[in-house]
Design a protein around this motif. Structure first.
Motif, PDB file in Angstrom:
ATOM      1  N   LEU A 257       0.808  -1.226   0.000  1.00  0.00           N
ATOM      2  CA  LEU A 257       0.000   0.000   0.000  1.00  0.00           C
ATOM      3  C   LEU A 257       0.841   1.275   0.000  1.00  0.00           C
ATOM      4  O   LEU A 257       0.559   2.183  -0.801  1.00  0.00           O
ATOM      5  N   PRO A 258       1.877   1.408   0.846  1.00  0.00           N
ATOM      6  CA  PRO A 258       2.705   2.625   0.719  1.00  0.00           C
ATOM      7  C   PRO A 258       3.430   2.714  -0.629  1.00  0.00           C
ATOM      8  O   PRO A 258       3.550   3.800  -1.199  1.00  0.00           O
TER       9      PRO A 258
ATOM     10  N   ALA B 286       0.916   3.929  -3.037  1.00  0.00           N
ATOM     11  CA  ALA B 286       0.673   5.362  -2.832  1.00  0.00           C
ATOM     12  C   ALA B 286       1.800   6.196  -3.423  1.00  0.00           C
ATOM     13  O   ALA B 286       1.553   7.232  -4.062  1.00  0.00           O
TER      14      ALA B 286
ATOM     15  N   ILE C  75       1.452   6.064  -7.315  1.00  0.00           N
ATOM     16  CA  ILE C  75       0.346   6.890  -7.809  1.00  0.00           C
ATOM     17  C   ILE C  75       0.664   8.368  -7.662  1.00  0.00           C
ATOM     18  O   ILE C  75       0.366   9.169  -8.548  1.00  0.00           O
ATOM     19  N   THR C  76       1.299   8.747  -6.568  1.00  0.00           N
ATOM     20  CA  THR C  76       1.689  10.150  -6.375  1.00  0.00           C
ATOM     21  C   THR C  76       2.711  10.570  -7.415  1.00  0.00           C
ATOM     22  O   THR C  76       2.605  11.672  -7.976  1.00  0.00           O
TER      23      THR C  76
ATOM     24  N   TRP D 221       0.865  10.985 -10.713  1.00  0.00           N
ATOM     25  CA  TRP D 221       0.081  12.216 -10.699  1.00  0.00           C
ATOM     26  C   TRP D 221       0.991  13.421 -10.916  1.00  0.00           C
ATOM     27  O   TRP D 221       0.654  14.330 -11.675  1.00  0.00           O
TER      28      TRP D 221
END
Length: 183
Positions: free
Chosen positions: A127-128, A131, A134-135, A138
């Motif tokens: 999960l990290p 994240a 995805i960051t 983005w």
């Protein structure tokens, strides 16, 4: 090799070393009589499975499903990857039990065979990492969007400057007198 490539590799190595230390700390139980040596061996066997699952999610499932807004398939395939990784980690734990401890299950740390701990550590790592991925995606898309907006503004400014120059050329007295003379 270029420096960003080296920085990326170093960041991955640091991430996996920190993950290994965290997992040794989570699975280790010296107070319960289970040493860190057993846990370290298990973590060294588990890290390649966890890294493989993480990279499959980050580099295959995210670009092919999540970024294309196919959320159901992303969730389903992520679940498949997690189940497969958990199964493989349990098989490694049983292999550790059979090969190293010669069927003496009381010598094996119970956390190593606990599916909750195995799944929890996978989520704690994936999960990290997801994240972060995805960051980063983005941020890259934001940079591209900002650059395209800037280019569009520059093109609009250039077009307006050309139009203004054309209009100025039409207003010059020499041009105006030639037009009146022709009339």
């Amino acid at each position: 090799m270029n420096p960003p490539y080296i920085k990326t590799r170093i960041a991955h190595i640091v991430f996996w070393l920190a993950t290994g230390l965290l997992m040794v700390w989570i699975f280790g139980s010296p107070a319960e009589g289970y040493g860190y040596g057993q846990t370290l061996l298990f973590v060294l066997l588990q890290l390649p499975v966890l890294a493989g699952a993480t990279y499959v999610v980050l580099h295959y499932l995210v670009p092919h499903f999540l970024l294309k807004r196919r959320f159901f398939l992303f969730g389903l395939y992520t679940l498949y990857v997690l189940i497969g990784a958990a199964w493989l980690e349990l098989m490694l734990a049983m292999g550790l039990f059979v090969l190293v401890y010669e069927y003496q299950i009381e010598l094996l740390n119970p956390k190593i065979t606990d599916l909750g701990y195995l799944t929890g550590t996978m989520f704690l790592v994936i999960l990290p990492a997801l994240a972060i991925q995805i960051t980063r995606q983005w941020y890259r898309e934001r940079q591209v969007t900002d650059r395209l907006k800037q280019e569009k503004l520059e093109l609009e400014l250039y077009a307006r400057e050309k139009e203004l120059a054309y209009l100025k050329e039409q207003i010059r007295p020499h041009f105006l007198f030639n037009v009146l003379n022709n009339l």
